[in-house]
Design a protein around this motif. Structure first.
Motif, short mmCIF file in Angstrom:
data_model
loop_
_atom_site.label_atom_id
_atom_site.label_comp_id
_atom_site.label_asym_id
_atom_site.label_seq_id
_atom_site.Cartn_x
_atom_site.Cartn_y
_atom_site.Cartn_z
N THR A 67 -29.87 -15.23 -31.63
CA THR A 67 -31.00 -14.30 -31.52
C THR A 67 -32.33 -15.00 -31.72
N TRP A 103 -23.95 -10.76 -35.95
CA TRP A 103 -24.20 -11.37 -34.63
C TRP A 103 -25.63 -11.11 -34.17
N ASN A 104 -26.15 -9.92 -34.45
CA ASN A 104 -27.51 -9.56 -34.02
C ASN A 104 -28.56 -9.80 -35.10
N SER A 107 -28.92 -14.36 -22.94
CA SER A 107 -28.69 -13.02 -23.47
C SER A 107 -27.40 -12.43 -22.90
#
Length: 305
Positions: free
Chosen positions: A250, A231-232, A276
């Motif tokens: 991201t 995910w990041n 975010s």
């Protein structure tokens, strides 16, 4: 609380007085530990509070008001709507891309780690020590050190600027493999496997029907680690992707933030902050839902039977 007749009779035969039950000792409290925990709590909560408060502000209030207090207008819902409609709704496309990368990448990495870890733990073969050394070496090497060789390899194969350039590298998880290896050693009894083999069950059937349910806590732990990593994921998509329609969240939010540094670019800090905030919600929900499995998986093997 008095001793039972059996205890009193045993005490008379031995000539010793019966033992009195001791009161439960109160839990010890440490002022220093309380202060340190409070500081860590503030350290963890403060950025989230700033992110939520900033997401409720307009662009003008975001740049002209105190960061840890609300502005004159509560614009959270307007910011969310603008985030999903800006640039023809590309934010929704980034959300879909991220979900695909996470489901295929993190899910595939977890399954491969479970298969490999179970095999290394329950099968004896030549080269087992060498595999162990390679796995430990893979954990020690930082992903950034492999980014350039991976890019050159994928460029030769013609896979750059495709979803596979993000998915395939995320399928390899040396740390997840090591966790499943150590967890499988204790969680799956060898007696169950031998009994299933005597009944004529194949190895894949044994794994999916017997071993996999026993590996569930460790599997969830590895899944959470891989989910967060996928995910990041930022650096690998940054060097692999050029098409904005393939960006994960991201990289997409980074491109919006970078617009402020370009001539004639839109300044959309309010949308970057709102995006975010929306990005961290799925991870928070996943941790809250899978927390008890995660804790039990981390604690497995800590006590010797």
């Amino acid at each position: 609380m008095t001793a039972t007749p059996t205890v009193r009779a045993a005490a008379r035969r031995s000539g010793r007085p019966p033992l009195k039950p001791t009161a439960r000792q109160p839990r010890r409290r440490s002022a220093v530990l309380t202060v340190v925990t409070g500081v860590m709590l503030v350290y963890a909560i403060l950025p989230l509070a700033w992110l939520f408060i900033s997401a409720t502000k307009t662009q003008e209030d975001l740049l002209g008001t105190f960061g840890l207090w609300f502005g004159g207008e509560f614009a959270l819902f307007d910011n969310i709507a603008d985030t999903f409609t800006y640039q023809d709704g590309i934010f929704g496309r980034w959300v879909l891309n991220t979900v695909i990368y996470v489901v295929v990448g993190a899910g595939g990495a977890t399954l491969l780690a479970a298969l490999a870890g179970y095999g290394l733990a329950k099968f004896d073969f030549r080269g087992r020590r060498a595999v162990f050394a390679v796995v430990l070496g893979g954990i020690a090497v930082p992903p950034t050190a492999l980014a350039v060789p991976t890019f050159l390899l994928f460029a030769k194969m013609g896979l750059t600027d495709t979803p596979w350039a993000v998915i395939i590298p995320s399928l390899v998880s040396p740390f997840g493999l090591y966790l499943m290896w150590t967890y499988s050693t204790e969680a799956v009894p060898n007696e169950i496997l031998e009994s299933a083999r005597c009944d004529g069950a194949g190895e894949f059937r044994i794994f999916f029907k017997l071993a996999l349910p026993l590996l569930a806590p460790g599997l969830v732990t590895v899944l959470l680690f891989n989910l967060v990593a996928a995910w990041n994921n930022f650096f690998m998509p940054l060097i692999m992707l050029k098409n904005a329609d393939l960006y994960p969240l991201t990289l997409g939010l980074y491109s919006w933030n970078r617009q402020a540094n370009t001539v004639g670019g839109d300044v959309v800090f309010d949308l970057v902050i709102t995006g975010s905030l929306l990005t961290i919600i799925p991870l928070t929900v996943a941790f809250l839902m899978l927390q008890r499995y995660w804790q039990s998986g981390l604690a497995a093997g800590s006590v010797k039977q």
